[in-house]
Design a protein around this motif. Structure first.
Motif, PDB file in Angstrom:
ATOM      1  N   MET A 167      55.377  15.542  33.036  1.00 45.29           N
ATOM      2  CA  MET A 167      54.020  14.570  33.116  1.00 45.29           C
ATOM      3  C   MET A 167      53.342  14.552  32.226  1.00 45.29           C
ATOM      4  O   MET A 167      52.476  13.815  31.971  1.00 45.29           O
ATOM      5  CB  MET A 167      53.174  15.108  34.516  1.00 45.29           C
ATOM      6  CG  MET A 167      53.987  15.208  35.658  1.00 45.29           C
ATOM      7  SD  MET A 167      52.727  15.618  37.069  1.00 45.29           S
ATOM      8  CE  MET A 167      51.525  14.497  37.066  1.00 45.29           C
ATOM      9  N   MET A 170      52.165  11.238  30.524  1.00 45.51           N
ATOM     10  CA  MET A 170      51.658  10.096  31.223  1.00 45.51           C
ATOM     11  C   MET A 170      50.283   9.607  30.672  1.00 45.51           C
ATOM     12  O   MET A 170      50.031   8.660  30.667  1.00 45.51           O
ATOM     13  CB  MET A 170      51.590  10.866  32.606  1.00 45.51           C
ATOM     14  CG  MET A 170      52.995  10.572  33.283  1.00 45.51           C
ATOM     15  SD  MET A 170      52.712  11.256  34.852  1.00 45.51           S
ATOM     16  CE  MET A 170      54.471  10.761  35.872  1.00 45.51           C
ATOM     17  N   ILE A 171      49.333  10.608  30.537  1.00 46.39           N
ATOM     18  CA  ILE A 171      47.926  10.234  30.371  1.00 46.39           C
ATOM     19  C   ILE A 171      47.781   9.558  29.094  1.00 46.39           C
ATOM     20  O   ILE A 171      47.012   8.626  28.887  1.00 46.39           O
ATOM     21  CB  ILE A 171      47.036  11.526  30.358  1.00 46.39           C
ATOM     22  CG1 ILE A 171      45.714  11.193  30.367  1.00 46.39           C
ATOM     23  CG2 ILE A 171      47.191  12.463  29.175  1.00 46.39           C
ATOM     24  CD1 ILE A 171      45.187  10.824  31.882  1.00 46.39           C
ATOM     25  N   HIS A 172      48.776   9.627  28.265  1.00 49.68           N
ATOM     26  CA  HIS A 172      48.882   9.056  26.866  1.00 49.68           C
ATOM     27  C   HIS A 172      49.570   7.789  26.816  1.00 49.68           C
ATOM     28  O   HIS A 172      49.008   6.737  26.110  1.00 49.68           O
ATOM     29  CB  HIS A 172      49.624   9.887  25.738  1.00 49.68           C
ATOM     30  CG  HIS A 172      48.929  11.228  25.620  1.00 49.68           C
ATOM     31  ND1 HIS A 172      47.765  11.477  24.984  1.00 49.68           N
ATOM     32  CD2 HIS A 172      49.623  12.469  25.908  1.00 49.68           C
ATOM     33  CE1 HIS A 172      47.559  12.649  25.265  1.00 49.68           C
ATOM     34  NE2 HIS A 172      48.542  13.407  25.457  1.00 49.68           N
ATOM     35  N   THR A 173      50.450   7.339  27.829  1.00 47.94           N
ATOM     36  CA  THR A 173      51.033   6.157  27.965  1.00 47.94           C
ATOM     37  C   THR A 173      50.786   5.219  28.899  1.00 47.94           C
ATOM     38  O   THR A 173      51.368   3.982  29.008  1.00 47.94           O
ATOM     39  CB  THR A 173      52.607   6.670  27.903  1.00 47.94           C
ATOM     40  OG1 THR A 173      52.831   7.412  28.805  1.00 47.94           O
ATOM     41  CG2 THR A 173      52.945   7.417  26.439  1.00 47.94           C
ATOM     42  N   MET A 174      50.351   5.656  30.081  1.00 48.72           N
ATOM     43  CA  MET A 174      50.159   4.815  31.260  1.00 48.72           C
ATOM     44  C   MET A 174      49.123   3.538  30.956  1.00 48.72           C
ATOM     45  O   MET A 174      48.283   3.572  30.155  1.00 48.72           O
ATOM     46  CB  MET A 174      49.597   5.653  32.436  1.00 48.72           C
ATOM     47  CG  MET A 174      48.183   6.112  32.242  1.00 48.72           C
ATOM     48  SD  MET A 174      48.108   7.119  33.647  1.00 48.72           S
ATOM     49  CE  MET A 174      46.557   8.349  33.290  1.00 48.72           C
ATOM     50  N   LYS A 175      49.438   2.592  31.812  1.00 50.48           N
ATOM     51  CA  LYS A 175      48.840   1.447  31.672  1.00 50.48           C
ATOM     52  C   LYS A 175      47.753   1.466  32.670  1.00 50.48           C
ATOM     53  O   LYS A 175      47.833   2.304  33.808  1.00 50.48           O
ATOM     54  CB  LYS A 175      49.664   0.144  31.980  1.00 50.48           C
ATOM     55  CG  LYS A 175      50.891   0.131  31.027  1.00 50.48           C
ATOM     56  CD  LYS A 175      50.794  -0.917  29.915  1.00 50.48           C
ATOM     57  CE  LYS A 175      52.332  -1.027  29.245  1.00 50.48           C
ATOM     58  NZ  LYS A 175      52.716  -0.121  28.650  1.00 50.48           N
ATOM     59  N   GLU A 178      48.527   1.948  36.169  1.00 51.10           N
ATOM     60  CA  GLU A 178      49.273   3.167  36.707  1.00 51.10           C
ATOM     61  C   GLU A 178      48.327   3.978  37.126  1.00 51.10           C
ATOM     62  O   GLU A 178      48.626   5.232  37.470  1.00 51.10           O
ATOM     63  CB  GLU A 178      50.154   3.575  35.599  1.00 51.10           C
ATOM     64  CG  GLU A 178      51.402   2.490  35.425  1.00 51.10           C
ATOM     65  CD  GLU A 178      52.146   2.418  34.028  1.00 51.10           C
ATOM     66  OE1 GLU A 178      53.317   2.392  34.080  1.00 51.10           O
ATOM     67  OE2 GLU A 178      51.596   3.142  33.030  1.00 51.10           O
ATOM     68  N   VAL A 179      46.929   3.920  36.766  1.00 49.78           N
ATOM     69  CA  VAL A 179      46.054   5.033  36.812  1.00 49.78           C
ATOM     70  C   VAL A 179      45.906   5.677  38.415  1.00 49.78           C
ATOM     71  O   VAL A 179      46.013   6.731  38.765  1.00 49.78           O
ATOM     72  CB  VAL A 179      44.731   4.821  36.604  1.00 49.78           C
ATOM     73  CG1 VAL A 179      43.706   5.737  36.833  1.00 49.78           C
ATOM     74  CG2 VAL A 179      44.617   4.424  35.254  1.00 49.78           C
ATOM     75  N   GLU A 181      48.423   5.416  40.672  1.00 45.12           N
ATOM     76  CA  GLU A 181      49.423   6.323  40.994  1.00 45.12           C
ATOM     77  C   GLU A 181      49.264   7.859  40.285  1.00 45.12           C
ATOM     78  O   GLU A 181      49.619   8.851  40.789  1.00 45.12           O
ATOM     79  CB  GLU A 181      50.776   5.515  40.714  1.00 45.12           C
ATOM     80  CG  GLU A 181      52.108   6.295  41.159  1.00 45.12           C
ATOM     81  CD  GLU A 181      52.563   7.577  40.251  1.00 45.12           C
ATOM     82  OE1 GLU A 181      53.040   8.371  40.714  1.00 45.12           O
ATOM     83  OE2 GLU A 181      52.273   7.525  39.036  1.00 45.12           O
ATOM     84  N   PHE A 182      48.937   7.765  39.101  1.00 44.38           N
ATOM     85  CA  PHE A 182      48.914   8.935  38.294  1.00 44.38           C
ATOM     86  C   PHE A 182      48.091   9.942  39.300  1.00 44.38           C
ATOM     87  O   PHE A 182      48.216  11.279  39.272  1.00 44.38           O
ATOM     88  CB  PHE A 182      48.478   8.830  37.180  1.00 44.38           C
ATOM     89  CG  PHE A 182      48.175  10.097  36.344  1.00 44.38           C
ATOM     90  CD1 PHE A 182      49.194  10.799  35.793  1.00 44.38           C
ATOM     91  CD2 PHE A 182      46.807  10.206  35.918  1.00 44.38           C
ATOM     92  CE1 PHE A 182      48.870  12.061  34.982  1.00 44.38           C
ATOM     93  CE2 PHE A 182      46.554  11.622  35.318  1.00 44.38           C
ATOM     94  CZ  PHE A 182      47.664  12.635  34.600  1.00 44.38           C
ATOM     95  N   HIS A 185      48.921  12.464  41.974  1.00 40.37           N
ATOM     96  CA  HIS A 185      49.570  13.649  41.765  1.00 40.37           C
ATOM     97  C   HIS A 185      48.480  14.704  42.158  1.00 40.37           C
ATOM     98  O   HIS A 185      47.534  14.677  41.528  1.00 40.37           O
ATOM     99  CB  HIS A 185      50.207  13.565  40.747  1.00 40.37           C
ATOM    100  CG  HIS A 185      51.340  12.675  40.239  1.00 40.37           C
ATOM    101  ND1 HIS A 185      52.783  13.029  40.861  1.00 40.37           N
ATOM    102  CD2 HIS A 185      51.265  11.433  39.806  1.00 40.37           C
ATOM    103  CE1 HIS A 185      53.191  12.032  40.359  1.00 40.37           C
ATOM    104  NE2 HIS A 185      52.689  11.261  39.831  1.00 40.37           N
TER     105      HIS A 185
END
Length: 189
Positions: A167, A170-175, A178-179, A181-182, A185
């Motif tokens: 993971m 994820m914090i660097h690349t998500m749009k 997508e927040v 869904e992130f 977790h």
């Protein structure tokens, strides 16, 4: 030039690859750095000790190895965790108001110390195995979060720490889409 189990040794494989002019990354088609650590991606990982040695040999930047980066992340992470627990912090940290406000709640949701330690120190353990250089000589570590996840599991590391490694980017690349869904977790406190 074979090991006791009749399989070719890493140094023999390296010799063959170098005689063929190196290897190319399958996606970027740029020439990969060919080194013994890079070959370990194709060979069984024997131990976390070997991974640490490979991390020490692999430069993340011109002045810092992948391992040194992990130590730095570990140190900074635990400075913040100490702040969450005590409300006090050394150095010149500027603590945002939201962290001051929710310090106790965040602290209560943290994973166990041992998992955070394992993750922070070794989160980039796959970088030595996916290092490539572009045509300008700049380093790249394509898909390093997934490679780190696989390498750490293969070495017998904690599945929980390996999941965090997967993971990692994820914090660097998500749009923005997508927040939601992130944050679903449990690891995303």
């Amino acid at each position: 030039k074979c090991a006791k189990d009749n399989k070719p040794s890493a140094s023999y494989i390296l010799e063959i690859i170098q005689s063929l002019g190196g290897i190319f990354h399958p996606v970027t088609r740029y020439r990969c750095e060919v080194s013994l650590p890079a070959l370990h991606a194709w060979l069984p990982i024997r131990s976390s000790r070997q991974i640490i040695e490979d991390m020490k040999l692999c430069l993340q930047t011109e002045t810092q190895s992948v391992y040194q980066h992990g130590v730095s992340v570990y140190q900074h992470t635990f400075q913040i965790i100490d702040y969450l627990k005590t409300g006090k912090i050394d150095n010149d940290w500027v603590i945002p108001e939201w962290l001051k406000t929710y310090r106790t709640q965040i602290c209560s949701l943290l994973m166990p110390h041992s998992i955070i330690e394992e993750y922070t120190l070794y989160h980039d353990c796959g970088k030595p195995y996916c290092l490539i250089f572009d045509e300008k000589g700049h380093r790249h570590f394509p898909n390093h979060a997934e490679v780190s996840h696989q390498v750490w599991l293969k070495a017998g590391g904690s599945p929980q720490a390996a999941k965090l490694m997967k993971m990692d980017m994820m914090i660097h690349t998500m749009k923005a889409a997508e927040v939601e869904e992130f944050v679903s977790h449990p690891e995303a406190i």
